[in-house]
Design a protein around this motif. Structure first.
Motif, PDB file in Angstrom:
ATOM      1  N   ALA A  29       0.865  -1.181   0.000  1.00  0.00           N
ATOM      2  CA  ALA A  29       0.000   0.000   0.000  1.00  0.00           C
ATOM      3  C   ALA A  29       0.902   1.231   0.000  1.00  0.00           C
ATOM      4  CB  ALA A  29      -0.898  -0.011   1.224  1.00  0.00           C
ATOM      5  N   GLY A  30       0.515   2.240  -0.727  1.00  0.00           N
ATOM      6  CA  GLY A  30       1.321   3.447  -0.837  1.00  0.00           C
ATOM      7  C   GLY A  30       2.275   3.426  -2.016  1.00  0.00           C
ATOM      8  N   GLY A  31       2.373   2.292  -2.705  1.00  0.00           N
ATOM      9  CA  GLY A  31       3.234   2.190  -3.869  1.00  0.00           C
ATOM     10  C   GLY A  31       2.697   3.015  -5.029  1.00  0.00           C
ATOM     11  N   VAL A  32       3.531   3.213  -6.028  1.00  0.00           N
ATOM     12  CA  VAL A  32       3.174   4.031  -7.197  1.00  0.00           C
ATOM     13  C   VAL A  32       3.146   3.158  -8.446  1.00  0.00           C
ATOM     14  CG1 VAL A  32       3.834   5.988  -8.650  1.00  0.00           C
ATOM     15  CG2 VAL A  32       4.249   6.076  -6.182  1.00  0.00           C
ATOM     16  N   VAL A  33       2.043   3.271  -9.197  1.00  0.00           N
ATOM     17  CA  VAL A  33       1.927   2.602 -10.490  1.00  0.00           C
ATOM     18  C   VAL A  33       1.730   3.680 -11.543  1.00  0.00           C
ATOM     19  CG1 VAL A  33       0.654   0.942 -11.894  1.00  0.00           C
ATOM     20  CG2 VAL A  33       0.861   0.574  -9.425  1.00  0.00           C
ATOM     21  N   VAL A  34       2.620   3.700 -12.529  1.00  0.00           N
ATOM     22  CA  VAL A  34       2.529   4.699 -13.598  1.00  0.00           C
ATOM     23  C   VAL A  34       1.874   4.070 -14.823  1.00  0.00           C
ATOM     24  CG1 VAL A  34       4.871   4.286 -14.484  1.00  0.00           C
ATOM     25  CG2 VAL A  34       3.806   6.482 -14.860  1.00  0.00           C
ATOM     26  N   LEU A  35       0.992   4.831 -15.449  1.00  0.00           N
ATOM     27  CA  LEU A  35       0.299   4.391 -16.658  1.00  0.00           C
ATOM     28  C   LEU A  35       0.719   5.273 -17.821  1.00  0.00           C
ATOM     29  CD1 LEU A  35      -1.985   2.765 -18.137  1.00  0.00           C
ATOM     30  CD2 LEU A  35      -3.525   4.630 -17.465  1.00  0.00           C
ATOM     31  N   GLY A  36       1.178   4.643 -18.880  1.00  0.00           N
ATOM     32  CA  GLY A  36       1.398   5.315 -20.149  1.00  0.00           C
ATOM     33  C   GLY A  36       0.345   4.777 -21.098  1.00  0.00           C
ATOM     34  N   CYS A  37      -0.356   5.649 -21.801  1.00  0.00           N
ATOM     35  CA  CYS A  37      -1.463   5.175 -22.628  1.00  0.00           C
ATOM     36  C   CYS A  37      -1.664   6.053 -23.855  1.00  0.00           C
ATOM     37  CB  CYS A  37      -2.755   5.141 -21.811  1.00  0.00           C
ATOM     38  SG  CYS A  37      -4.168   4.532 -22.739  1.00  0.00           S
ATOM     39  N   SER A  38      -1.751   5.418 -25.004  1.00  0.00           N
ATOM     40  CA  SER A  38      -2.098   6.092 -26.252  1.00  0.00           C
ATOM     41  C   SER A  38      -3.557   5.788 -26.567  1.00  0.00           C
ATOM     42  CB  SER A  38      -1.214   5.595 -27.395  1.00  0.00           C
ATOM     43  OG  SER A  38      -1.763   6.002 -28.640  1.00  0.00           O
ATOM     44  N   THR A  39      -4.414   6.804 -26.464  1.00  0.00           N
ATOM     45  CA  THR A  39      -5.816   6.587 -26.819  1.00  0.00           C
ATOM     46  C   THR A  39      -5.959   6.358 -28.326  1.00  0.00           C
ATOM     47  OG1 THR A  39      -6.245   8.979 -26.942  1.00  0.00           O
ATOM     48  CG2 THR A  39      -6.740   7.864 -24.845  1.00  0.00           C
ATOM     49  N   SER A  40      -5.038   6.890 -29.096  1.00  0.00           N
ATOM     50  CA  SER A  40      -5.049   6.624 -30.540  1.00  0.00           C
ATOM     51  C   SER A  40      -4.939   5.123 -30.784  1.00  0.00           C
ATOM     52  CB  SER A  40      -3.880   7.335 -31.228  1.00  0.00           C
ATOM     53  OG  SER A  40      -3.932   8.725 -31.046  1.00  0.00           O
ATOM     54  N   GLU A  41      -3.974   4.501 -30.123  1.00  0.00           N
ATOM     55  CA  GLU A  41      -3.763   3.058 -30.278  1.00  0.00           C
ATOM     56  C   GLU A  41      -4.945   2.262 -29.728  1.00  0.00           C
ATOM     57  OE1 GLU A  41      -1.019   1.113 -31.447  1.00  0.00           O
ATOM     58  OE2 GLU A  41      -0.016   2.892 -32.244  1.00  0.00           O
ATOM     59  N   VAL A  42      -5.491   2.686 -28.585  1.00  0.00           N
ATOM     60  CA  VAL A  42      -6.635   1.987 -27.998  1.00  0.00           C
ATOM     61  C   VAL A  42      -7.775   1.910 -29.015  1.00  0.00           C
ATOM     62  CG1 VAL A  42      -8.450   2.113 -26.225  1.00  0.00           C
ATOM     63  CG2 VAL A  42      -6.058   2.513 -25.598  1.00  0.00           C
ATOM     64  N   MET A  43      -7.979   2.984 -29.746  1.00  0.00           N
ATOM     65  CA  MET A  43      -9.081   3.060 -30.712  1.00  0.00           C
ATOM     66  C   MET A  43      -8.709   2.487 -32.086  1.00  0.00           C
ATOM     67  SD  MET A  43     -11.474   4.084 -28.875  1.00  0.00           S
ATOM     68  CE  MET A  43     -12.758   4.383 -30.083  1.00  0.00           C
ATOM     69  N   GLY A  44      -7.505   1.936 -32.213  1.00  0.00           N
ATOM     70  CA  GLY A  44      -7.116   1.302 -33.465  1.00  0.00           C
ATOM     71  C   GLY A  44      -6.335   2.184 -34.412  1.00  0.00           C
ATOM     72  N   GLY A  45      -5.954   3.372 -33.953  1.00  0.00           N
ATOM     73  CA  GLY A  45      -5.175   4.285 -34.785  1.00  0.00           C
ATOM     74  C   GLY A  45      -3.690   4.160 -34.512  1.00  0.00           C
ATOM     75  N   ARG A  46      -2.956   5.118 -35.033  1.00  0.00           N
ATOM     76  CA  ARG A  46      -1.510   5.149 -34.849  1.00  0.00           C
ATOM     77  C   ARG A  46      -1.174   6.122 -33.718  1.00  0.00           C
ATOM     78  NH1 ARG A  46       3.009   5.267 -39.477  1.00  0.00           N
ATOM     79  NH2 ARG A  46       4.763   5.503 -38.072  1.00  0.00           N
ATOM     80  N   ILE A  47      -0.255   5.745 -32.866  1.00  0.00           N
ATOM     81  CA  ILE A  47       0.111   6.542 -31.703  1.00  0.00           C
ATOM     82  C   ILE A  47       0.373   7.994 -32.095  1.00  0.00           C
ATOM     83  CG2 ILE A  47       2.567   5.969 -31.810  1.00  0.00           C
ATOM     84  CD1 ILE A  47       2.506   5.818 -28.700  1.00  0.00           C
ATOM     85  N   GLY A  48      -0.242   8.904 -31.347  1.00  0.00           N
ATOM     86  CA  GLY A  48      -0.051  10.326 -31.563  1.00  0.00           C
ATOM     87  C   GLY A  48      -0.828  10.936 -32.716  1.00  0.00           C
ATOM     88  N   LYS A  49      -1.652  10.162 -33.394  1.00  0.00           N
ATOM     89  CA  LYS A  49      -2.315  10.665 -34.605  1.00  0.00           C
ATOM     90  C   LYS A  49      -3.824  10.833 -34.471  1.00  0.00           C
ATOM     91  CE  LYS A  49       1.523  10.721 -36.845  1.00  0.00           C
ATOM     92  NZ  LYS A  49       2.222  11.967 -36.912  1.00  0.00           N
ATOM     93  N   ALA A  50      -4.446  10.268 -33.424  1.00  0.00           N
ATOM     94  CA  ALA A  50      -5.912  10.319 -33.330  1.00  0.00           C
ATOM     95  C   ALA A  50      -6.349  10.354 -31.869  1.00  0.00           C
ATOM     96  CB  ALA A  50      -6.524   9.128 -34.055  1.00  0.00           C
TER      97      ALA A  50
END
Length: 184
Positions: A29-50
């Motif tokens: 408890a108290g630990g840190v979890v970092v999230l990196g996420c491309s919503t473009s990629e999630v939606m099937g696009g190319r990272i940084g483009k949508a």
């Protein structure tokens, strides 16, 4: 991929990932979890483009909720337009002695997930870097730079969120010494 499908999937996938990381990495408890996420990629696009701000909202809220349920601190990696800075709560900034920088993430300058996290955190701050206990990378955002040494890759039951590739890692203590060293 449709936004409603992501809404159904995000909490389950991120919840399972956080639990798997906690167990494998023995994150307290108290630990840190970092999230990196491309919503473009999630939606099937190319990272940084949508960039998809509505998807960023869903994913940021899911991550914040999951981490709170497990008494962990969520951190969010921005894109390269903000030099991969990290969104954290002010309390975490002070507790870890992190270096704050002056910017506010936006969907097209920082990313949709960090921008949404900024809006949903109580007292958000942007920091140059962090050494988290674990990380979740959705869409090949190269979040590994924010895990403290030594990063151990973890394969879980999910390898995608939406259309985006998903990988995880947790940190373990470095082994030092030679043949006479004793480890727990």
């Amino acid at each position: 991929m449709d936004v409603e499908e992501i809404r159904k999937e995000a909490y389950t996938v991120l919840g399972d990932c956080v639990e798997e990381l906690m167990n494998a990495g023995q994150i307290p408890a108290g630990g840190v979890v970092v999230l990196g996420c491309s919503t473009s990629e999630v939606m099937g696009g190319r990272i940084g483009k949508a960039s998809a701000p509505e998807v960023g909202e869903i994913i940021a809220q899911a991550m914040l909720q999951v981490c709170a349920e497990h008494e962990l601190h969520a951190a969010f990696q921005c894109c390269e337009h903000l030099n991969r800075a990290i969104v954290v709560e002010q309390d975490e900034l002070r507790a870890l002695g992190l270096t704050q920088v002056r910017a506010v993430p936006q969907p097209k300058a920082g990313g949709s997930v960090p921008a949404a996290a900024w809006k949903h955190m109580q007292h958000p701050a942007l920091v140059m870097h962090i050494q988290a206990d674990a990380a979740i990378d959705v869409g090949d955002t190269l979040v590994g730079m924010h895990i403290r040494p030594v990063a151990v890759p973890l394969r879980g039951k999910h390898d995608h969120l939406g259309q985006a590739h998903l990988v995880m890692a947790y940190a373990r203590l470095p082994y030092i010494g030679g043949s006479r060293a004793v480890y727990e």
